[in-house]
Write a protein that holds these residues in place. Structure first.
Motif, PDB file in Angstrom:
ATOM      1  N   ARG A  31       0.848  -1.192   0.000  1.00 55.03           N
ATOM      2  CA  ARG A  31       0.000   0.000   0.000  1.00 55.03           C
ATOM      3  C   ARG A  31       0.880   1.238   0.000  1.00 55.03           C
ATOM      4  O   ARG A  31       1.963   1.238   0.590  1.00 55.03           O
ATOM      5  N   PRO A  32       0.422   2.318  -0.617  1.00 57.74           N
ATOM      6  CA  PRO A  32       1.233   3.529  -0.723  1.00 57.74           C
ATOM      7  C   PRO A  32       1.357   4.252   0.605  1.00 57.74           C
ATOM      8  O   PRO A  32       0.742   3.879   1.612  1.00 57.74           O
ATOM      9  N   LEU A  33       2.152   5.289   0.601  1.00 55.19           N
ATOM     10  CA  LEU A  33       2.443   6.074   1.795  1.00 55.19           C
ATOM     11  C   LEU A  33       1.148   6.456   2.515  1.00 55.19           C
ATOM     12  O   LEU A  33       0.294   7.139   1.963  1.00 55.19           O
ATOM     13  N   GLY A  34       1.017   5.982   3.765  1.00 56.91           N
ATOM     14  CA  GLY A  34      -0.208   6.247   4.508  1.00 56.91           C
ATOM     15  C   GLY A  34      -0.095   5.794   5.950  1.00 56.91           C
ATOM     16  O   GLY A  34       0.885   5.160   6.358  1.00 56.91           O
ATOM     17  N   PRO A  35      -1.132   6.058   6.766  1.00 59.49           N
ATOM     18  CA  PRO A  35      -1.129   5.719   8.200  1.00 59.49           C
ATOM     19  C   PRO A  35      -1.671   4.310   8.441  1.00 59.49           C
ATOM     20  O   PRO A  35      -2.763   4.128   8.992  1.00 59.49           O
ATOM     21  N   TRP A  36      -0.909   3.301   8.077  1.00 57.00           N
ATOM     22  CA  TRP A  36      -1.391   1.933   8.089  1.00 57.00           C
ATOM     23  C   TRP A  36      -1.220   1.222   9.435  1.00 57.00           C
ATOM     24  O   TRP A  36      -1.611   0.065   9.564  1.00 57.00           O
ATOM     25  N   TRP A  37      -0.632   1.898  10.433  1.00 57.65           N
ATOM     26  CA  TRP A  37      -0.337   1.262  11.715  1.00 57.65           C
ATOM     27  C   TRP A  37      -1.014   2.075  12.826  1.00 57.65           C
ATOM     28  O   TRP A  37      -0.370   2.913  13.471  1.00 57.65           O
ATOM     29  N   PRO A  38      -2.292   1.849  13.092  1.00 63.18           N
ATOM     30  CA  PRO A  38      -3.004   2.667  14.085  1.00 63.18           C
ATOM     31  C   PRO A  38      -2.418   2.561  15.488  1.00 63.18           C
ATOM     32  O   PRO A  38      -2.592   3.470  16.302  1.00 63.18           O
ATOM     33  N   GLU A  39      -1.706   1.468  15.759  1.00 62.88           N
ATOM     34  CA  GLU A  39      -1.079   1.320  17.066  1.00 62.88           C
ATOM     35  C   GLU A  39       0.199   2.153  17.190  1.00 62.88           C
ATOM     36  O   GLU A  39       0.776   2.263  18.288  1.00 62.88           O
ATOM     37  N   ARG A  40       0.649   2.743  16.083  1.00 63.86           N
ATOM     38  CA  ARG A  40       1.851   3.578  16.067  1.00 63.86           C
ATOM     39  C   ARG A  40       1.434   4.992  15.678  1.00 63.86           C
ATOM     40  O   ARG A  40       1.395   5.337  14.497  1.00 63.86           O
ATOM     41  N   ASP A  41       1.108   5.788  16.651  1.00 61.09           N
ATOM     42  CA  ASP A  41       0.531   7.110  16.428  1.00 61.09           C
ATOM     43  C   ASP A  41       1.467   7.984  15.606  1.00 61.09           C
ATOM     44  O   ASP A  41       2.648   8.123  15.927  1.00 61.09           O
ATOM     45  N   GLY A  42       0.924   8.563  14.533  1.00 60.42           N
ATOM     46  CA  GLY A  42       1.671   9.509  13.722  1.00 60.42           C
ATOM     47  C   GLY A  42       2.583   8.892  12.691  1.00 60.42           C
ATOM     48  O   GLY A  42       3.255   9.624  11.950  1.00 60.42           O
ATOM     49  N   VAL A  43       2.634   7.573  12.588  1.00 52.72           N
ATOM     50  CA  VAL A  43       3.523   6.919  11.626  1.00 52.72           C
ATOM     51  C   VAL A  43       2.808   6.754  10.292  1.00 52.72           C
ATOM     52  O   VAL A  43       1.678   6.262  10.229  1.00 52.72           O
ATOM     53  N   LEU A  47       3.465   0.331   3.111  1.00 52.29           N
ATOM     54  CA  LEU A  47       3.182  -0.922   3.801  1.00 52.29           C
ATOM     55  C   LEU A  47       3.449  -2.131   2.914  1.00 52.29           C
ATOM     56  O   LEU A  47       3.021  -2.178   1.759  1.00 52.29           O
ATOM     57  N   ASP A  48       4.141  -3.114   3.482  1.00 51.12           N
ATOM     58  CA  ASP A  48       4.238  -4.444   2.892  1.00 51.12           C
ATOM     59  C   ASP A  48       3.074  -5.261   3.453  1.00 51.12           C
ATOM     60  O   ASP A  48       3.069  -5.614   4.632  1.00 51.12           O
TER      61      ASP A  48
END
Length: 231
Positions: A31-43, A47-48
């Motif tokens: 997936r392209p650049l985005g906030p794919w890790w809700p448990e990691r705030d602000g990251v 995504l692989d």
């Protein structure tokens, strides 16, 4: 066989510039650049989907990007390298022992750019001096890497100032495609003739400075084939 170009500024103007070019198997989901890790705030990152890690990711303070290199763990099922990117943003040390395949891990904030390299034994780190640097699947600024020897001076000579600071670097990148995607000097690559299923999929540009981290990306319309980028 990804490629990363890094400009480390002088201390009086601490804005780091990064151009990162990703090679991957086009059939591996991502997936392209985005906030794919809700448990990691602000990251935010690339995504692989298979392993859940990142090729490149950033928060508001630092950016990390991973490049493959030969060697690494001999365990039967190596750990995904993408977790190293997310752990670097969180400030976590490398796992001990390492159970991934070999890598170059670039971690940048406004005060420092460090590359950690590992293919076996103990990881090695280098803090980059001010100037322009390139790294692919060997050591940083290794002139034995054909694309580094061919293009490092061109990137070093291109300005990276202003609101659209990346334009001249993208012009250099476009010029590199004249050698063809299967040439050893290529940055926009088709690695299949070299025995790897990977092709260039996307390009990211990023700045790390006093106002935080900004990153943009563009996907090639066809893997390994250059087109004008909308960044």
């Amino acid at each position: 066989m990804c490629t990363v170009v890094i400009r480390v500024p002088e201390p009086e103007n601490p804005t780091v510039r990064i151009l990162a070019v990703r090679d991957e198997d086009p059939h591996r989901p991502w997936r392209p650049l985005g906030p794919w890790w809700p448990e990691r705030d602000g990251v935010r990152g690339v995504l692989d989907e298979l392993a859940g890690g990142a090729w490149l990711a950033h928060d508001d303070r630092r950016l990390a990007v991973l490049l493959n290199r030969a060697g690494g763990s001999t365990v039967a099922v190596p750990t995904s390298r993408g977790s190293l990117v997310l752990d670097a943003l969180a400030g976590h040390p490398l796992p001990n022992p390492l159970t991934t395949l070999g890598f170059n891990l670039v971690v940048a904030d406004r005060s420092n750019v460090r590359i950690t390299s590992w293919e076996s034994g103990s990881p090695r780190t280098v803090d980059l001096a001010p100037g322009t640097h390139m790294v692919a699947h060997d050591d940083v600024d290794d002139l034995g890497t054909a694309r580094v020897a061919a293009w490092l001076d061109a990137f070093a000579g291109a300005p990276t100032e202003g609101e659209r600071w990346w334009v001249d670097w993208i012009d250099v990148l476009a010029h590199t495609t004249l050698v063809g995607a299967t040439d050893d000097r290529a940055i926009i690559r088709d690695n299949r003739p070299h025995g790897f299923p990977t092709q260039t999929l996307l390009v990211c540009v990023a700045s790390i400075g006093a106002e935080g981290v900004t990153a943009k990306m563009a996907t090639l319309r066809e893997p390994g084939r250059w087109n004008e980028l909308a960044l």
